[in-house]
Design a protein around this motif. Structure first.
Motif, PDB file in Angstrom:
ATOM      1  N   PRO A 264      41.400  52.123  61.750  1.00 60.88           N
ATOM      2  CA  PRO A 264      42.104  51.524  60.611  1.00 60.88           C
ATOM      3  C   PRO A 264      41.683  52.168  59.289  1.00 60.88           C
ATOM      4  N   ALA A 265      42.438  51.897  58.251  1.00 57.89           N
ATOM      5  CA  ALA A 265      42.142  52.425  56.930  1.00 57.89           C
ATOM      6  C   ALA A 265      40.870  51.782  56.379  1.00 57.89           C
ATOM      7  N   CYS A 266      39.999  52.602  55.828  1.00 58.42           N
ATOM      8  CA  CYS A 266      38.732  52.112  55.269  1.00 58.42           C
ATOM      9  C   CYS A 266      38.970  51.211  54.054  1.00 58.42           C
ATOM     10  N   VAL A 267      40.049  51.491  53.307  1.00 60.72           N
ATOM     11  CA  VAL A 267      40.313  50.773  52.066  1.00 60.72           C
ATOM     12  C   VAL A 267      40.477  49.278  52.306  1.00 60.72           C
ATOM     13  N   GLN A 268      40.881  48.879  53.500  1.00 57.95           N
ATOM     14  CA  GLN A 268      41.108  47.469  53.797  1.00 57.95           C
ATOM     15  C   GLN A 268      39.841  46.636  53.600  1.00 57.95           C
ATOM     16  N   CYS A 269      38.679  47.220  53.918  1.00 56.24           N
ATOM     17  CA  CYS A 269      37.421  46.483  53.769  1.00 56.24           C
ATOM     18  C   CYS A 269      36.609  46.943  52.558  1.00 56.24           C
ATOM     19  N   HIS A 270      36.710  48.205  52.221  1.00 55.67           N
ATOM     20  CA  HIS A 270      35.823  48.766  51.201  1.00 55.67           C
ATOM     21  C   HIS A 270      36.478  48.909  49.828  1.00 55.67           C
ATOM     22  N   GLY A 271      37.747  48.537  49.710  1.00 53.98           N
ATOM     23  CA  GLY A 271      38.379  48.454  48.409  1.00 53.98           C
ATOM     24  C   GLY A 271      38.806  49.786  47.821  1.00 53.98           C
ATOM     25  N   ALA A 272      39.630  49.700  46.793  1.00 54.54           N
ATOM     26  CA  ALA A 272      40.121  50.897  46.115  1.00 54.54           C
ATOM     27  C   ALA A 272      38.957  51.703  45.556  1.00 54.54           C
TER      28      ALA A 272
ATOM     29  N   ALA B  71      36.667  52.884  46.982  1.00 53.56           N
ATOM     30  CA  ALA B  71      35.435  52.516  47.708  1.00 53.56           C
ATOM     31  C   ALA B  71      34.474  51.704  46.849  1.00 53.56           C
ATOM     32  N   LYS B  72      35.019  50.885  45.942  1.00 54.10           N
ATOM     33  CA  LYS B  72      34.179  50.081  45.063  1.00 54.10           C
ATOM     34  C   LYS B  72      33.683  48.800  45.734  1.00 54.10           C
ATOM     35  N   GLY B  73      34.144  48.551  46.945  1.00 53.55           N
ATOM     36  CA  GLY B  73      33.699  47.370  47.668  1.00 53.55           C
ATOM     37  C   GLY B  73      34.767  46.302  47.718  1.00 53.55           C
ATOM     38  N   GLY B  74      34.759  45.551  48.783  1.00 54.03           N
ATOM     39  CA  GLY B  74      35.679  44.443  48.983  1.00 54.03           C
ATOM     40  C   GLY B  74      35.039  43.491  49.961  1.00 54.03           C
ATOM     41  N   VAL B  75      35.649  43.343  51.128  1.00 54.14           N
ATOM     42  CA  VAL B  75      35.006  42.591  52.206  1.00 54.14           C
ATOM     43  C   VAL B  75      33.738  43.307  52.643  1.00 54.14           C
ATOM     44  N   GLY B  76      33.801  44.626  52.664  1.00 57.61           N
ATOM     45  CA  GLY B  76      32.648  45.446  53.007  1.00 57.61           C
ATOM     46  C   GLY B  76      31.950  45.957  51.759  1.00 57.61           C
ATOM     47  N   PRO B  77      30.815  46.637  51.926  1.00 61.40           N
ATOM     48  CA  PRO B  77      30.019  47.084  50.782  1.00 61.40           C
ATOM     49  C   PRO B  77      30.655  48.239  50.020  1.00 61.40           C
ATOM     50  N   ARG B  78      30.146  48.483  48.822  1.00 67.65           N
ATOM     51  CA  ARG B  78      30.536  49.655  48.054  1.00 67.65           C
ATOM     52  C   ARG B  78      30.036  50.901  48.758  1.00 67.65           C
ATOM     53  N   LEU B  79      30.901  51.909  48.881  1.00 65.76           N
ATOM     54  CA  LEU B  79      30.514  53.191  49.471  1.00 65.76           C
ATOM     55  C   LEU B  79      30.401  54.288  48.426  1.00 65.76           C
ATOM     56  N   ALA B  80      31.120  54.163  47.324  1.00 66.63           N
ATOM     57  CA  ALA B  80      31.068  55.172  46.272  1.00 66.63           C
ATOM     58  C   ALA B  80      29.652  55.305  45.744  1.00 66.63           C
TER      59      ALA B  80
ATOM     60  N   ASN C 182      19.586  61.217  51.656  1.00 66.74           N
ATOM     61  CA  ASN C 182      19.252  60.306  52.745  1.00 66.74           C
ATOM     62  C   ASN C 182      18.981  58.872  52.298  1.00 66.74           C
ATOM     63  N   ILE C 183      18.711  58.684  51.009  1.00 65.19           N
ATOM     64  CA  ILE C 183      18.334  57.372  50.497  1.00 65.19           C
ATOM     65  C   ILE C 183      19.497  56.813  49.691  1.00 65.19           C
ATOM     66  N   PRO C 184      20.019  55.634  50.035  1.00 62.18           N
ATOM     67  CA  PRO C 184      21.226  55.142  49.376  1.00 62.18           C
ATOM     68  C   PRO C 184      20.970  54.571  47.988  1.00 62.18           C
ATOM     69  N   ALA C 185      22.043  54.520  47.198  1.00 60.19           N
ATOM     70  CA  ALA C 185      22.011  53.838  45.904  1.00 60.19           C
ATOM     71  C   ALA C 185      21.986  52.334  46.133  1.00 60.19           C
ATOM     72  N   LEU C 186      21.224  51.620  45.295  1.00 58.74           N
ATOM     73  CA  LEU C 186      21.164  50.166  45.359  1.00 58.74           C
ATOM     74  C   LEU C 186      21.824  49.514  44.152  1.00 58.74           C
ATOM     75  N   ALA C 187      21.688  50.144  42.977  1.00 54.36           N
ATOM     76  CA  ALA C 187      22.223  49.553  41.754  1.00 54.36           C
ATOM     77  C   ALA C 187      23.731  49.365  41.868  1.00 54.36           C
ATOM     78  N   GLY C 188      24.201  48.167  41.552  1.00 52.87           N
ATOM     79  CA  GLY C 188      25.623  47.888  41.572  1.00 52.87           C
ATOM     80  C   GLY C 188      26.196  47.554  42.934  1.00 52.87           C
ATOM     81  N   GLN C 189      25.373  47.535  43.970  1.00 54.23           N
ATOM     82  CA  GLN C 189      25.857  47.178  45.298  1.00 54.23           C
ATOM     83  C   GLN C 189      26.160  45.680  45.345  1.00 54.23           C
ATOM     84  N   GLN C 190      27.030  45.266  46.240  1.00 55.33           N
ATOM     85  CA  GLN C 190      27.445  43.869  46.322  1.00 55.33           C
ATOM     86  C   GLN C 190      26.275  42.946  46.669  1.00 55.33           C
ATOM     87  N   GLN C 191      26.189  41.830  45.965  1.00 55.07           N
ATOM     88  CA  GLN C 191      25.097  40.883  46.171  1.00 55.07           C
ATOM     89  C   GLN C 191      25.107  40.324  47.599  1.00 55.07           C
TER      90      GLN C 191
END
Length: 486
Positions: free
Chosen positions: A50-58, A60-69, A160-169
């Motif tokens: 399925p399309a990633c946008v359905q969970c991760h938002g326009a 990739a800013k996050g939606g049902v799923g976490p922010r990927l950007a 290898n180490i992800p960003a934390l700032a601004g990630q969904q609470q």
């Protein structure tokens, strides 16, 4: 740069390093096509996924799923691989990852890797207890600071180490609680984070997640890090303003040595004092500075003379930092020594401190082995230090230090002794999980690290045997020189 002389027997036994990810460079046009393909997969999916946008938002800013950007391409490739193999559990992502072939994974992560992170527009004031976990950690509970691994901006290392700032609470809360509950985490990153999360209460997890979700880490770094850096010493600084300023500056030199003491650090060297003396020189298992404050003056076999504390620090600049010793009356030396003496407050001169150096480690039952050591390195060390051992740098600041090569300590440094390195590794590595390697693993990986080329000992006379006899007799050379034959 030359191969290490004392460990020269190791050099011929190296195995070729294997890169973590096989991403051959593409031309501009080819890369552009890959990125466009990745955007199409994110927005519309594939025949089987399925399309990633359905969970991760326009975007990739996050939606049902976490922010990927902003998470970093290599990190996302590894997560998709973990989901595909079932190492990481999520009903939806396990199915999606299994239906993405290697080409699709490379394409979608290439597009995601180009997106700017979505960050809050303001950085609110944070509770002191949460700020402490973010910026200085709680080493009494074995917890490094979040910024120690995720960078001063909390934006990860781009690899290898992800960003934390601004990630969904809600995602952060769920993830930390999941990591806390893992009975047998796999992989170095999961083990470290599971260990840290296991020490956090529900309230601390909620507070951390709320803080991280509201942070623009760049603003925290620009406006807040000066105050944060001063926080550990602010409450107990002396009333003398010049002395207090010297101590503050000494701590900054200790934490960011190439920036704060540039004239005395080797041109290519990327190390700071804190890379060997963890937790700002406070950690008992990592040659604590509060012990050095009361142990010197001290006779040292390395130079066959009584050394003052300033002379000992000068040696660190010469060998560990591959540079030039600062004069004893220079501002760099005066302020560093002021900081070290401040750390030693409350102790008595002449009395043995509670800990000093690295905890002693007996010689192993089996001789150190390079092949075993490389296996330990790839499995437990490369996540932070890189497959090439060069660590990582983010926006000009070192996150994880280099272990060999032109940016590391020279072969005259104490850390180039296999026994010293093994003792440090056993007590303190992987970062935040000291004591998790066996003694044999620590010796093996120390031998592997020390086998690599690094800058020359500045005392090298041109004659290896003479240099060893004059300057390295205290290293138990015979043991190491014959270890590989046992």
């Amino acid at each position: 740069m030359r191969a290490p002389r004392v460990g020269v027997w190791l050099a011929g036994m190296l195995l070729a390093a294997t890169p973590l990810l096989a991403n051959p460079p593409l031309g501009f046009a080819a890369e552009h096509d890959v990125v466009q393909q990745g955007e199409a997969i994110f927005l519309h999916g594939t025949d089987t996924a399925p399309a990633c946008v359905q969970c991760h938002g326009a975007q990739a800013k996050g939606g049902v799923g976490p922010r990927l950007a902003g998470l970093g391409r290599a990190y996302m490739v590894r997560q998709l691989d973990d989901f595909s193999r079932g190492v990481r559990k999520n009903a939806m992502m396990n199915r999606v990852a299994k239906h993405l072939d290697a080409t699709s994974v490379q394409a979608v992560t290439a597009w995601l890797g180009m997106l700017a992170p979505h960050l809050p527009s303001a950085t609110p004031a944070l509770p002191p207890s949460t700020l402490k976990l973010l910026t200085t950690g709680d080493w009494a509970r074995g917890m490094p600071a979040c910024v120690d691994c995720h960078a001063a901006t909390l934006m990860g290392d781009g690899r290898n180490i992800p960003a934390l700032a601004g990630q969904q609470q809600r995602y952060l809360v769920k993830r930390l609680r999941h990591l806390r509950a893992l009975p047998q985490p796999s992989g170095t990153a999961m083990r470290i984070m599971s260990h840290i999360a296991s020490g956090l209460s529900d309230q601390e997890i909620d507070d951390l997640a709320t803080a991280l979700a509201s942070l623009d880490g760049r603003a925290l770094h620009r406006s807040g890090m000066a105050a944060v850096d001063a926080a550990p010493v602010a409450a107990a600084l002396p009333t003398s303003k010049p002395l207090a300023a010297a101590i503050r500056h000494g701590e900054q030199i200790f934490m960011h040595t190439p920036e704060q003491a540039r004239p005395f650090v080797g041109k290519q060297n990327r190390l700071s004092c804190v890379h060997c003396h963890l937790n700002r020189g406070r950690l008992a298992s990592a040659a604590p500075m509060w012990a050095a404050a009361v142990r010197y003056p001290l006779y040292r076999k390395k130079n066959h003379r009584v050394n003052t504390l300033a002379m000992r620090v000068q040696g660190c600049f010469r060998y560990s930092l591959n540079g030039t010793p600062p004069p004893a009356d220079s501002a760099v030396m005066v302020d560093l020594v002021a900081y070290i003496h401040w750390l030693g407050r409350g102790q008595r001169l002449g009395e043995q401190p509670a800990a000093h150096g690295f905890p002693p480690l007996a010689k192993p039952a089996r001789a150190p082995d390079l092949q075993r050591g490389e296996g330990v390195f790839r499995a437990r060390c490369a996540l932070c230090h890189g497959q090439d051992g060069q660590g990582s740098v983010f926006r000009g600041r070192v996150i994880f230090p280099p272990l060999w090569g032109e940016h590391a300590f020279n072969w005259g440094a104490g850390m180039h002794r296999v026994d010293k390195a093994a003792a440090f590794i056993k007590a303190n590595m992987p970062y935040g999980m000291g004591g998790s390697l066996s003694a044999q693993e620590a010796w093996d990986v120390a031998a592997f690290v020390e086998s690599h080329p690094r800058p020359e000992d500045p005392r090298f006379t041109g004659d290896l045997d003479e240099t060893i006899r004059r300057f390295h007799a205290h290293r138990d050379v015979d043991f190491y020189a014959t270890a590989h034959q046992r």
